[in-house]
Design a protein around this motif. Structure first.
Motif, mmCIF file in Angstrom:
data_model
loop_
_atom_site.group_PDB
_atom_site.id
_atom_site.type_symbol
_atom_site.label_atom_id
_atom_site.label_comp_id
_atom_site.label_asym_id
_atom_site.label_seq_id
_atom_site.Cartn_x
_atom_site.Cartn_y
_atom_site.Cartn_z
ATOM 1 N N GLU A 55 0.885 -1.313 -0.107
ATOM 2 C CA GLU A 55 0.243 -0.002 -0.026
ATOM 3 C C GLU A 55 0.891 1.217 0.133
ATOM 4 O OE1 GLU A 55 -2.493 1.899 3.486
ATOM 5 O OE2 GLU A 55 -3.883 0.517 2.456
ATOM 6 N N ARG A 56 2.047 1.249 0.699
ATOM 7 C CA ARG A 56 2.807 2.468 0.804
ATOM 8 C C ARG A 56 3.378 2.656 -0.122
ATOM 9 N NH1 ARG A 56 7.945 2.891 1.073
ATOM 10 N NH2 ARG A 56 8.331 0.942 1.486
ATOM 11 N N SER B 128 1.086 3.728 -3.181
ATOM 12 C CA SER B 128 0.403 5.013 -3.099
ATOM 13 C C SER B 128 1.701 6.102 -3.455
ATOM 14 C CB SER B 128 -0.120 5.380 -1.729
ATOM 15 O OG SER B 128 1.024 5.311 -0.652
ATOM 16 N N ARG C 200 -3.011 7.193 1.052
ATOM 17 C CA ARG C 200 -3.409 5.761 1.328
ATOM 18 C C ARG C 200 -5.043 5.785 1.326
ATOM 19 N NH1 ARG C 200 0.594 3.004 5.318
ATOM 20 N NH2 ARG C 200 2.891 3.653 4.215
#
Length: 255
Positions: free
Chosen positions: A37-38, A41, A48
């Motif tokens: 996710e990090r 994004s 996020r």
């Protein structure tokens, strides 16, 4: 990974559209894991929460799936192309092999002709690079490597035709081939004479596409798959003859 930064005003819906496009074009493949996710994004340039909203939307529509402790993956959307019962039926009936080859001859003939006309310069480089790898594998005499590169070469041609319906349909067909549903691809490369002929067939296909000659590309595909069909016919005939010979031998041993 093939992601582009998102303009701030587009946010989650633009993320959805970009991932949809990557799946549709076959760039993101079934079973492929997305970045964390990090990382994702950051690559997309969105927050996020916006990314989570997009991922949730894609999960709801069955395009992405979460695996506990492993991350987010592209869903195995091709798995529904054929039911398990139909796959089992294919593998149990010899006629499915030849219907499969007929289907490939028709579809890939069209794809090769389209690729000769529509392929970009990069598409042509991909196809030519795979053929070069096939030549290298040929000299090493590794049937498994040759069979795998054979599938990649044919799929690269389908990708170069730039028809997303054909791409996903044929990928599904090749997945079954890799699983041995229709026949053992590696077996086609065990005999030196057959291997040499197959390499020359692929050379002719590559040359025609590189020359942007659609008629020659289609003809080369049809010649190649016609040869594969004949080789499989002969192989099955030999197998039947061997089975009869074993029965005769067993009978003689009992006399």
């Amino acid at each position: 990974m093939p992601f582009q930064r998102i303009e701030s005003e587009k946010l989650s819906q633009s993320v959805v559209h970009q991932i949809e496009e990557l799946i549709l074009r076959g760039i993101l493949r079934p079973g492929e894991r997305l970045p964390s996710e990090r990382e994702l994004s950051e690559r997309l340039g969105v927050s996020r929460p916006s990314l989570r909203e997009a991922v949730s939307d894609l999960q709801d529509r069955g395009l992405l799936t979460a695996r506990a402790g492993a991350g987010i993956y592209v869903a195995e959307v091709l798995g529904s192309a054929f039911s398990p019962a139909l796959i089992k039926l294919f593998s149990a009936h010899e006629e499915a092999v030849f219907d499969y080859l007929d289907f490939r001859r028709d579809m890939e003939g069209i794809a090769a002709a389209r690729a000769a006309l529509s392929a970009t310069k990069t598409d042509l480089k991909v196809i030519d690079t795979l053929f070069t790898k096939m030549e290298a594998a040929h000299s090493k005499r590794n049937p498994a490597d040759e069979a795998e590169l054979d599938a990649q070469f044919h799929l690269a041609i389908i990708e170069a035709s730039h028809n997303v319906i054909m791409l996903h349909m044929m990928r599904s067909m090749f997945d079954l081939l890799k699983e041995g549903v229709f026949f053992n691809r590696a077996a086609m490369f065990r005999h030196r004479n057959t291997r040499d002929i197959l390499l020359e067939h692929h050379r002719a296909i590559n040359d025609a596409i590189q020359a942007r000659d659609p008629d020659a590309a289609r003809a080369a595909i049809e010649l190649h798959l016609g040869f594969v069909e004949e080789a499989l016919t002969q192989e099955k005939k030999i197998e039947r003859n061997e089975e009869i010979a074993r029965l005769r031998y067993a009978h003689e041993q009992e006399r």
